[in-house]
Write a protein that holds these residues in place. Structure first.
Motif, PDB file in Angstrom:
ATOM      1  N   HIS A   1       0.836  -1.198   0.000  1.00 48.91           N
ATOM      2  CA  HIS A   1       0.000   0.000   0.000  1.00 48.91           C
ATOM      3  C   HIS A   1       0.869   1.246   0.000  1.00 48.91           C
ATOM      4  CE1 HIS A   1      -2.793  -3.058   1.642  1.00 48.91           C
ATOM      5  NE2 HIS A   1      -3.682  -2.387   0.937  1.00 48.91           N
ATOM      6  N   LEU A   2       1.918   1.215   0.817  1.00 48.03           N
ATOM      7  CA  LEU A   2       2.818   2.368   0.885  1.00 48.03           C
ATOM      8  C   LEU A   2       3.510   2.569  -0.450  1.00 48.03           C
ATOM      9  CD1 LEU A   2       4.488   4.525   2.534  1.00 48.03           C
ATOM     10  CD2 LEU A   2       6.167   2.696   2.884  1.00 48.03           C
ATOM     11  N   ARG A   3       4.087   1.469  -0.961  1.00 49.61           N
ATOM     12  CA  ARG A   3       4.867   1.571  -2.196  1.00 49.61           C
ATOM     13  C   ARG A   3       3.997   2.059  -3.357  1.00 49.61           C
ATOM     14  NH1 ARG A   3       5.978  -3.797  -5.178  1.00 49.61           N
ATOM     15  NH2 ARG A   3       3.843  -3.273  -5.721  1.00 49.61           N
ATOM     16  N   ASP A   4       2.815   1.482  -3.496  1.00 49.31           N
ATOM     17  CA  ASP A   4       1.962   1.856  -4.627  1.00 49.31           C
ATOM     18  C   ASP A   4       1.464   3.282  -4.520  1.00 49.31           C
ATOM     19  OD1 ASP A   4       0.384  -1.381  -5.297  1.00 49.31           O
ATOM     20  OD2 ASP A   4       2.411  -0.608  -5.624  1.00 49.31           O
ATOM     21  N   MET A   5       1.192   3.698  -3.307  1.00 53.09           N
ATOM     22  CA  MET A   5       0.698   5.067  -3.129  1.00 53.09           C
ATOM     23  C   MET A   5       1.806   6.059  -3.486  1.00 53.09           C
ATOM     24  SD  MET A   5      -0.625   6.825   0.356  1.00 53.09           S
ATOM     25  CE  MET A   5      -1.009   8.574   0.404  1.00 53.09           C
ATOM     26  N   VAL A   6       2.993   5.807  -2.988  1.00 60.31           N
ATOM     27  CA  VAL A   6       4.092   6.761  -3.165  1.00 60.31           C
ATOM     28  C   VAL A   6       4.642   6.746  -4.580  1.00 60.31           C
ATOM     29  CG1 VAL A   6       6.450   7.278  -2.456  1.00 60.31           C
ATOM     30  CG2 VAL A   6       4.735   6.738  -0.733  1.00 60.31           C
TER      31      VAL A   6
END
Ligand SMILES: Nc1nc2c(ncn2[C@@H]2O[C@H](COP(=O)(O)OP(=O)(O)O)[C@@H](O)[C@H]2O)c(=O)[nH]1
Ligand SMILES: Nc1nc2c(ncn2[C@@H]2O[C@H](COP(=O)(O)OP(=O)(O)O)[C@@H](O)[C@H]2O)c(=O)[nH]1
Lengths: 272, 272
Positions: free
Chosen positions: A240-245
């Motif tokens: 979730h973090l990686r895809d958002m950023v």
């Protein structure tokens, strides 16, 4: 395309590991190994590492800046100062270039587009240092808080902790990214963002080791009790973090940095 | 028989859980449940809980004192002061009773016989606050450092961290318990103690939940990835801590408190 991320938090919260995890998770998919694994010196200075990654067919120079052991002294008053100063220095560099008569066609952009703030997995609430640092940071940069080393919490503890942190942030008027006031959104985007906002702080786990799970080699942290799969969203929220950023909100993070944070800096600098 | 233990360390390091774990691990064996599970308020004051336990056929009143979130402020200068003061207050109480003309036959002993110091599992080294606090604590009480929530470290990380902590303690001349200078030992006892000294800080895990492992119900921490068995020495070193404190070194911890730490206090008080 330049995209600049900074990781901030106390020593030993897995920041350096996370830097490597982000690169490995993006780079290894294109079968192109990072040139060197960035080693954790006991960072006493701000250090950056850059790699060109490919995202949706676009080549992107991703730079991640690791900050020194933050809040590790007996007296941590103003321990956020060096970080704020670094962020402002990048605005200053950009401003000088922008107002220069002989400025380059394309201004090199070292401004920090996103600051990932690591919260220790205490299971209780935000620490005083976290609250003070976050209050200062959100004034100058997009901040995404994460729960570090979240594999040390059970799912119940994690959920309770997350809710407590969200409460602490609200009580202290700390507006982390995405700050809805800064965004110009349609209805669908609003819904997606509300969902994201309820998930933040992301409960992350980092690892650069690969282990066999079933028939696949996956990024994972192998402990005595089992294998924590970094890219498995039922294990932790790294994806979730990686895809958002790097995917869904990359453009927006750059825009808010340029149009909100940088503009504020420029405004205050040009007035004085 | 009274035995008094204190737990010290930052908030969220599992101290309150450990208090309950120690009692449950001792008390449940005699099929006598603790009257109440001591709940973790966000401790803002020093709180004690006592139970009578049986050890080697001897009934023992075990009192464990939990200390407030320690080192949780922005500025933690002297955060150890309230703890040092509490320890000295117990020496003062004992001294007043001892020198009183009409003193009771058996002086109630609330002196802290053992202070368990919780170190966050950062995987790096001791924090500045730990070093300063430990320096002060070992001057007034027997201190046994432990690595808190050690299930968040792999066995390799744990061993490296332990060695680094032992180095930090040596570099700062911090003499934790057992301090060989204080002990009057024969050869076999010396060997046992050297072995113990190499194992300290104990890597502990706490839990009051019971889970079925094989055919037995054991104290364990159940996570998404597996079951961490608290009393299984191949999982963590809780048993080593518990046995040392409540069984093998109980008498010695009391003697060193009375003959070394208390005597030092008494000496300084009677001279001034
Ligand atoms: N349990 C757990 N340990 C981690 C995780 N990420 C890193 N670590 C370990 O934590 C320790 C400190 O990590 P490091 O990346 O150096 O932290 P930094 O000081 O914040 O840069 C090392 O032993 C890592 O292997 C994680 O997600 N979970
Ligand atoms: N991973 C892990 N978590 C633990 C352990 N012991 C307690 N916890 C969890 O850590 C959180 C804080 O524990 P608590 O006992 O309240 O800590 P205290 O503030 O030091 O008293 C709670 O969510 C506990 O369930 C442990 O050994 N390992």
């Amino acid at each position: 395309f330049e995209f600049n991320v900074m990781v901030v938090g106390g020593a030993g919260l897995g920041k350096s590991t996370m830097v490597n995890t982000i690169f490995k998770s993006k780079v290894s998919r294109r079968s192109c190994q990072p040139d060197e694994e960035y080693n954790t010196p006991k960072t006493v200075e701000i250090k950056s590492i850059s790699h060109v990654i490919e995202e949706k067919g676009i080549r992107l120079k991703l730079t991640i800046t690791d900050t020194p052991g933050f809040g590790d002294h007996v007296n941590n008053s103003n321990c956020w100062q060096p970080i704020i100063r670094y962020i402002n220095d990048q605005y200053e560099k950009y401003l000088n270039e922008e107002i220069s008569i002989r400025r380059r066609k394309r201004i090199p952009d070292t401004r920090v587009h996103c600051c990932i703030y690591f919260i220790a997995p205490s299971g209780h609430s935000l620490k005083a240092v976290d609250i003070e640092a976050l209050k200062k940071l959100v004034q100058v940069v997009n901040v995404i808080p994460v729960i570090a080393k979240s594999d040390s919490l059970t799912l119940e503890e994690r959920q309770a902790f997350k809710e407590r942190i969200q409460q602490d942030l609200a009580d202290n008027h700390i507006r982390v990214y995405p700050d809805m006031d800064n965004l110009d959104l349609d209805e669908e985007e609003i819904n997606n963002n509300v969902e994201l906002m309820n998930r933040i702080p992301f409960a992350v786990v980092g690892s650069t080791a690969s282990h066999l799970v079933g028939s696949k080699n996956v990024l994972a942290r192998k402990t005595r009790w089992g294998i924590v799969e970094v890219e498995n969203s039922s294990h932790c929220e790294f994806i979730h973090l990686r895809d958002m950023v790097i995917r869904t909100h990359l453009q927006d993070l750059k825009e808010v940095t340029a149009q909100v944070h940088y503009e504020l800096y420029r405004h205050e600098r040009l007035e004085t």
